[in-house]
Enzyme design. Structure first.
Site, PDB file in Angstrom:
ATOM      1  N   SER A 224      -0.700   6.105   4.428  1.00 37.27           N
ATOM      2  CA  SER A 224      -1.118   5.491   5.843  1.00 37.27           C
ATOM      3  C   SER A 224      -1.989   4.259   5.925  1.00 37.27           C
ATOM      4  CB  SER A 224      -1.631   6.975   6.444  1.00 37.27           C
ATOM      5  OG  SER A 224      -1.961   6.717   7.891  1.00 37.27           O
ATOM      6  N   GLU A 356       8.202   9.643  10.651  1.00 30.04           N
ATOM      7  CA  GLU A 356       6.808   8.758  10.637  1.00 30.04           C
ATOM      8  C   GLU A 356       6.159   9.082  12.178  1.00 30.04           C
ATOM      9  OE1 GLU A 356       5.031   8.259   8.216  1.00 30.04           O
ATOM     10  OE2 GLU A 356       6.032   7.556   6.369  1.00 30.04           O
ATOM     11  N   HIS A 464       4.767  12.388   9.178  1.00 24.39           N
ATOM     12  CA  HIS A 464       3.782  11.207   8.682  1.00 24.39           C
ATOM     13  C   HIS A 464       2.546  11.845   7.912  1.00 24.39           C
ATOM     14  CE1 HIS A 464       1.264   7.605   8.061  1.00 24.39           C
ATOM     15  NE2 HIS A 464       0.363   8.346   8.614  1.00 24.39           N
TER      16      HIS A 464
END
Length: 549
Positions: A224, A356, A464
């Site tokens: 991330s 995501e 995500h």
């Protein structure tokens, strides 16, 4: 005699490990039996007082004789906004909480710039083991090294016969590390959080040999915001990753994050957030707002920061605090740097989760019509023309069967626009930005992956940061990539030496004739093509600055 020998062996195993740093200081760590850890070592002066928001200063105090057996506090955190708990079924919420990426980490302090070294038991100076340097994620707003202990990865590396040393570095987040605006640029203090990471890498270059690591075999990896940070370091100083004439790292692994689609540090939005923060802190009318912000208490700055938009606010990925081009270290927009070949020439792995954007899409559930979706995109992407917004709306239609979570038909549509918005956010911030990088990067061998491991998870799909769960707990087929293949890559610069049953193909371009993705699902590994959502790719990346934030 045998008893004495046994007692001697037990004592040697239980003895606390030591390391002598480059400056001659000898420090003591923790013998955790399955590994040896040196935790919470200061690498920079506390960034407090006049050093708040400024570049980190290397630590100058003596550490000689000190014990480092527990993690230091995380850097100050911004509490994420959002009501996602109300909108997710228990199965999805449980996995979100296990990922630990979407929550503030405590305890926290402004005095937080510490580094951790974890190694296999019995490792000594001179072992020259490969080093994996982890940069945590958290939207550039939250996170800390204590959230991601590396015991599983160390144990797996030993079992593979490819032992590694794991390093993790704390860095400033949110306003403390990524404040933007004219004043910040004029002072030269932009991207302080990235500079914290960079100083940590320099500490590794100077000291890791004392712990048994090889400073010429460092792989930086992150997830991330950590993944985007890895990209920033690949682009830093137009790709010059040397320190004292030698590369700081020889490879990079990026889990869900590529180029940051950000305006310059002195752009409109950065200045808006600076002014909002100053106003929140009572510095709005000060003649020198930056000096005023340095003078307020830690609690005041924390409260002021928490009253600026977080990554779970309606504005979502239009983040208040993130890396931005500063004209010095990040010399241009990151897409331009990639196109122009201004990057470190290293082998890379970069990959994504299939959905995501779904978690971030939960912040805009009040958007329910086509007209509202169009307005949402116009507010989010202020540089895009009406024609570009129209093209985006066509490429990502309101048809819920085409949105994210993908391949779920009419299911998981929290609102008529949820799956559409989730698809755009995921592709712009992560999945198709990855493709853009891979299509333009020629600096080294490239490998890419895409996970669909949680395709049946309600609402979120393969969301995500779910990879962190599989990485930390050695679960499922994803762990074969996030542990075994990553360890092999850090050791041999080739993930295929992990002995995977499926050969991981090199990536040349999204249009190459053969398969170019390692695919992950609940049943195992297979290969596939990176050729999906081409209309979305064209809409978002024909002119990347149109969608900068």
């Amino acid at each position: 005699m045998e008893l004495a020998l046994a007692l001697s062996l037990i004592a040697s195993v239980a003895a606390a490990p030591t390391a002598t740093l480059a400056n001659g200081d000898t420090i003591t760590g923790l013998n955790a039996i399955i590994n040896e850890a040196f935790l919470g070592i200061p690498f920079a002066e506390p960034p407090v007082g006049n050093l708040r928001f400024k570049d980190p200063v290397p630590y100058s105090g003596s550490l000689d004789g000190q014990k480092f057996t527990s993690y230091g506090p995380s850097c100050m955190q911004q509490n994420p906004e959002g009501t996602y708990e109300e909108n997710l079924p228990k199965a999805a919420l449980d996995l979100v909480m296990q990922s630990k990426v979407f929550e503030a980490v405590s305890p926290s302090s402004e005095d937080c710039l510490t580094i951790n070294v974890v190694r296999p038991p019995g490792t000594k100076a001179g072992a020259n083991l490969p080093v994996m340097l982890w940069i945590f994620g958290g939207g550039f707003e939250v996170g800390g090294t204590s959230t991601f202990p590396p015991a599983q990865m160390i144990t797996k590396s030993i079992a593979m016969g490819k032992p590694i040393i794991h390093v993790s570095v704390n860095y400033r987040v949110s306003s403390w590390g990524f404040l933007a605006g004219d004043e910040i640029k004029a002072e030269g203090s932009a991207n302080a959080g990235l500079k914290d990471q960079r100083l940590g890498m320099q500490w590794v270059a100077d000291n890791i040999a004392a712990f048994g690591g090889d400073p010429t075999k460092v792989t930086i990896f992150g997830e991330s915001a950590g993944s985007m940070s890895v990209m920033c370091h690949i682009l830093w100083n137009d790709g010059d990753n040397t320190y004292k004439g030698k590369p700081l790292f020889r490879a990079g692994i990026m889990q869900s994050g590529a180029m940051v689609p950000s305006d310059a540090v002195d752009g409109i939005y950065g200045n808006e957030i600076f002014d909002l923060l100053a106003s929140n802190a009572g510095c709005g009318s000060a003649s020198d707002k930056l000096a005023c912000l340095r003078g307020v208490s830690s609690d005041t700055l924390e409260d002021a920061t928490n009253n600026t938009p977080g990554f779970l606010a309606y504005s979502s990925l239009r983040l208040s605090y993130l890396p931005r081009p500063d004209g010095v270290n990040i010399t241009d927009d990151m897409y331009a740097l990639v196109r122009e070949g201004k990057y470190a020439n290293i082998p890379v792995i970069i990959g994504d989760q299939n959905d995501e954007g779904t978690f971030f899409g939960t912040s805009s559930l009040n958007v329910t019509t086509d007209a509202q979706a169009r307005e949402y995109f116009k507010q989010s992407f202020v540089h895009a023309s009406d024609a570009e917004i129209d093209t985006l709306m066509t490429a990502y239609p309101g048809d819920i069967t085409q949105g994210s979570p993908f391949d779920t038909g009419i299911l998981n549509a929290l609102t008529p626009q949820f799956k559409r918005i989730s698809a755009v956010l995921g592709d712009l911030g992560f999945t198709l930005a990855r493709r853009y990088f891979l299509n333009h990067y020629t600096g080294g061998t490239k490998y890419s992956f895409l996970s669909k491991q949680l395709s049946g998870l309600p609402v979120l799909g393969t969301f995500h940061s779910n990879d962190i769960v599989f990485q930390d707990y050695l679960l499922g087929s994803g762990s074969l990539i996030y542990n075994n293949a990553f360890i092999a890559f850090a050791t041999d610069l080739d993930p295929n030496t992990a002995g995977l049953l499926v050969k991981w193909p090199e990536y040349t371009s999204s249009s190459q004739s053969g398969n170019n993705l390692m695919m992950i699902n609940a049943l195992g590994l297979y290969t596939g093509k990176d050729n999906f959502r081409t209309a979305g790719y064209d809409a978002l990346f024909s002119n990347p600055p149109s969608f900068f934030v």
